[in-house]
Design a protein around this motif. Structure first.
Motif, PDB file in Angstrom:
ATOM      1  N   PRO A 183       0.824  -1.218   0.000  1.00 13.55           N
ATOM      2  CA  PRO A 183       0.000   0.000   0.000  1.00 13.55           C
ATOM      3  C   PRO A 183       0.858   1.267   0.000  1.00 13.55           C
ATOM      4  O   PRO A 183       0.518   2.254  -0.652  1.00 13.55           O
ATOM      5  N   LEU A 242       2.093   1.740  -3.582  1.00 14.79           N
ATOM      6  CA  LEU A 242       0.993   2.145  -4.462  1.00 14.79           C
ATOM      7  C   LEU A 242       0.632   3.609  -4.224  1.00 14.79           C
ATOM      8  O   LEU A 242       0.400   4.371  -5.163  1.00 14.79           O
ATOM      9  N   ALA A 243       0.607   3.992  -2.938  1.00 11.83           N
ATOM     10  CA  ALA A 243       0.284   5.384  -2.611  1.00 11.83           C
ATOM     11  C   ALA A 243       1.377   6.322  -3.137  1.00 11.83           C
ATOM     12  O   ALA A 243       1.090   7.412  -3.628  1.00 11.83           O
ATOM     13  N   ASN A 293       3.300   5.770  -5.714  1.00 12.43           N
ATOM     14  CA  ASN A 293       3.106   5.800  -7.160  1.00 12.43           C
ATOM     15  C   ASN A 293       1.960   6.758  -7.519  1.00 12.43           C
ATOM     16  O   ASN A 293       2.056   7.545  -8.457  1.00 12.43           O
ATOM     17  N   ALA A 294       0.879   6.677  -6.725  1.00 12.39           N
ATOM     18  CA  ALA A 294      -0.270   7.561  -6.961  1.00 12.39           C
ATOM     19  C   ALA A 294       0.124   9.017  -6.710  1.00 12.39           C
ATOM     20  O   ALA A 294      -0.267   9.910  -7.458  1.00 12.39           O
TER      21      ALA A 294
END
Lengths: 327, 229
Positions: A196, A199-200, A202-203
């Motif tokens: 997570p 992913l965060a 990357n976001a």
């Protein structure tokens, strides 16, 4: 199995088999070249966490590479001269133990990355690039003007540091250490990207404002990523210094930061094995073209130009397709 | 005590004032429709509530907590989930990764979001950038739900979508209002659907709240005057 996974597997097999072949063929120089490529790949994997995952174009990662190198150099030089690093208020002695040196290199570069990141990440774009570059250059000039540890001439370590149960002076045994560390860090980086947190991050690279609305602080995410990235690059610096048994201010120079970034771009920014492919190619070009001409960097420049213009995903992106694989 | 209370807020874009004394309130489990023609300040009100824009004056409280000094990520942590205008999914991540990137512990997880939007379950490993507009909207709602909010703010959630897809989105919103205790602030132009799901409405005209009341009391004369429908 995706094409990228297959390519990654080929790279792992290559890194495993080439030194074994070199050992069989009695070519220790090939083992040393592969070791250098693997260490640079490790530095690249570190920078790729900040650059590829976090979108942080740091031109100061040589600072962490150099800090790792000098952590090794200072500890080993004191151990070899039997002179303590400091006596008051408490005694700190040097060491020739690789694991201890790695831990100190990781902590030192991690703390430096935390401090540099905390200031640099308040800016974005070209200002971030300039501030990280400035920090790197500050450490470069500091190391030049530090005569106690060789100043501009650098610092030689006569015997490679030790690892329990292994003869680190044997090229293949030293390579085995580097290979295991590189694989462990690649597994860690792969898991980090899928977590997570990754992913965060990357976001946040795509839109810092948008992640804030789902409760994520992009500054904190980036600072953690920058620190982890610095720690890995610092570990690579310690290994690089051990490989050469020599540290010098060049490790801190902006050219070192640039070279790491260049081979990540050649291999594929944000691709797990991008830095590995890039580092191997970089060492191959340095070895093959460097023998033909002192100006081999010109050919590297042409390759970089072609990749930036026609293959944005780097070599891995070109071979494996545009979609970034997370496996 | 209201879950969300907005009292006389003003907001500015540089020197231009966009909101003048906007007020609204919303209780736990209620659905509030925020209506108005284009450019009347609906999205600016949403941005002020979600702390993406600093309110100039007035007070915004959520669950008794003053939001005025908080950054947007803290507002989200308190339980305000935003589905922004234009969807804005993280297109370089897959559907699953978009959902997990925002996830916080609670009743809403991949399974619950998948039950609300089965189409997302079928496309979990597909890149968000390759989804249709409707699917991206479902993903944007799912992503906001994954933060397990107490208030879900939907800013033009059905805008620009095909009628069939709009129906699907409205169906999901109806399910949310019927089956969960989630409070909803819905910004939309579809009066017919809003009448079915909302308890209250606030109408904005030129940056000011000019009408508020229950949906039952929203007469055709009012909608004709302020919404042109």
């Amino acid at each position: 199995m995706s094409r990228e996974t297959a390519l990654n597997a080929v790279m792992v097999m290559g890194l495993f088999l080439v030194p074994l072949w070199a050992l069989w063929a009695d070519e220790p120089f090939i083992i040393t070249l592969t070791t250098k490529a693997a260490i640079l790949a490790l530095a690249g994997v570190g920078l790729n966490i900040a650059l590829g995952l976090g979108g942080l174009v740091s031109l100061g990662h040589a600072a962490f590479f150099g800090l790792g190198g000098y952590a090794m150099g200072i500890l080993a030089s004191h151990a070899q001269s039997y002179a303590p690093i400091m006596e008051t208020p408490f005694l700190i002695e040097g060491t020739k133990s690789m694991p201890v040196i790695w831990v100190i290199a990781i902590i030192t570069s991690g703390l430096a990355a935390l401090a540099i990141g905390a200031l640099s990440l308040r800016t974005t774009g070209v200002y971030f690039i300039m501030i990280t570059l400035a920090f790197g250059q500050m450490l470069y000039f500091f190391s030049i003007s530090w005569p106690a540890y060789g100043g501009e001439d650098g610092l030689s370590i006569y015997v490679r540091n030790g690892f329990p149960g292994l003869n680190t002076l044997d090229p293949i045994q030293f390579y085995a250490i580097v290979f295991v560390i590189l694989m462990a860090v690649l597994v860690f980086a792969g898991r980090l990207a899928k977590s997570p947190f990754g992913l965060a991050l990357n976001a946040a690279r795509q839109s810092p404002e948008r992640v804030e609305t789902v409760g994520i602080t992009s500054y904190k995410l980036r600072l953690i990523a920058f620190t982890i990235s610095g720690m890995i690059t610092g570990l690579a610096g310690a290994l690089f210094a051990d490989l050469n048994r020599f540290v010098s201010p060049t490790m801190f120079s902006w050219q070192t930061s640039g070279e790491i970034m260049v081979f990540i771009i050649i291999g594929g920014v944000g691709r797990l094995f991008g830095p590995v492919v890039g580092a191997v190619l970089f060492i191959l070009l340095e070895h093959l073209l460097g023998g033909l001409s002192d100006y081999w960097h010109v050919y590297l420049g042409v390759l970089l130009l072609l990749i930036v213009l026609f293959a944005r995903g780097g070599l891995i992106g070109t071979l494996a397709g545009k979609e970034i694989s997370h496996d | 005590m209201s879950l969300l209370s907005v009292q006389n807020i003003s907001a500015f874009y540089g020197p231009s004032q966009a909101l003048f004394d906007v007020s609204l309130s919303l209780n736990e489990g209620e659905v509030l429709a925020l209506m108005g023609r284009n450019g009347m300040g609906k999205s600016t009100t949403v941005k002020s509530i979600c702390r993406m824009l600093n309110a100039g004056a007035g007070t915004i409280t959520f669950n008794g907590r003053n939001l005025r000094k908080l950054p947007s990520h803290k507002a989200a942590h308190l339980g305000i989930g935003l589905v922004p205008e234009g969807r804005r999914c993280f297109t370089n991540l897959t559907v699953e990764e978009n959902l997990l990137a925002a996830a916080r512990s609670g009743a809403w997880d991949l399974t619950a979001v998948g039950a609300l939007f089965p189409r997302l379950s079928e496309r979990l490993h597909q890149s968000a950038g390759s989804l249709s507009g409707g699917e991206q909207q479902m993903l944007a709602i799912g992503r906001a739900l994954m933060t397990n909010p107490r208030l879900l703010v939907l800013d033009e959630a059905t805008e620009g979508l095909a009628p069939m897809v709009r129906q699907e989105i409205w169906g999901a919103i109806t399910t949310l209002t019927r089956d969960t205790g989630l409070a909803l602030l819905v910004v939309d132009k579809s009066l017919k659907e809003l009448r079915q799901v909302a308890d209250h409405a606030v109408i904005l005209e030129r940056g000011a709240s000019v009408w508020s009341g229950t949906m039952d009391t929203l007469s055709e004369a009012v909608t004709q005057k302020y919404l042109g429908v």
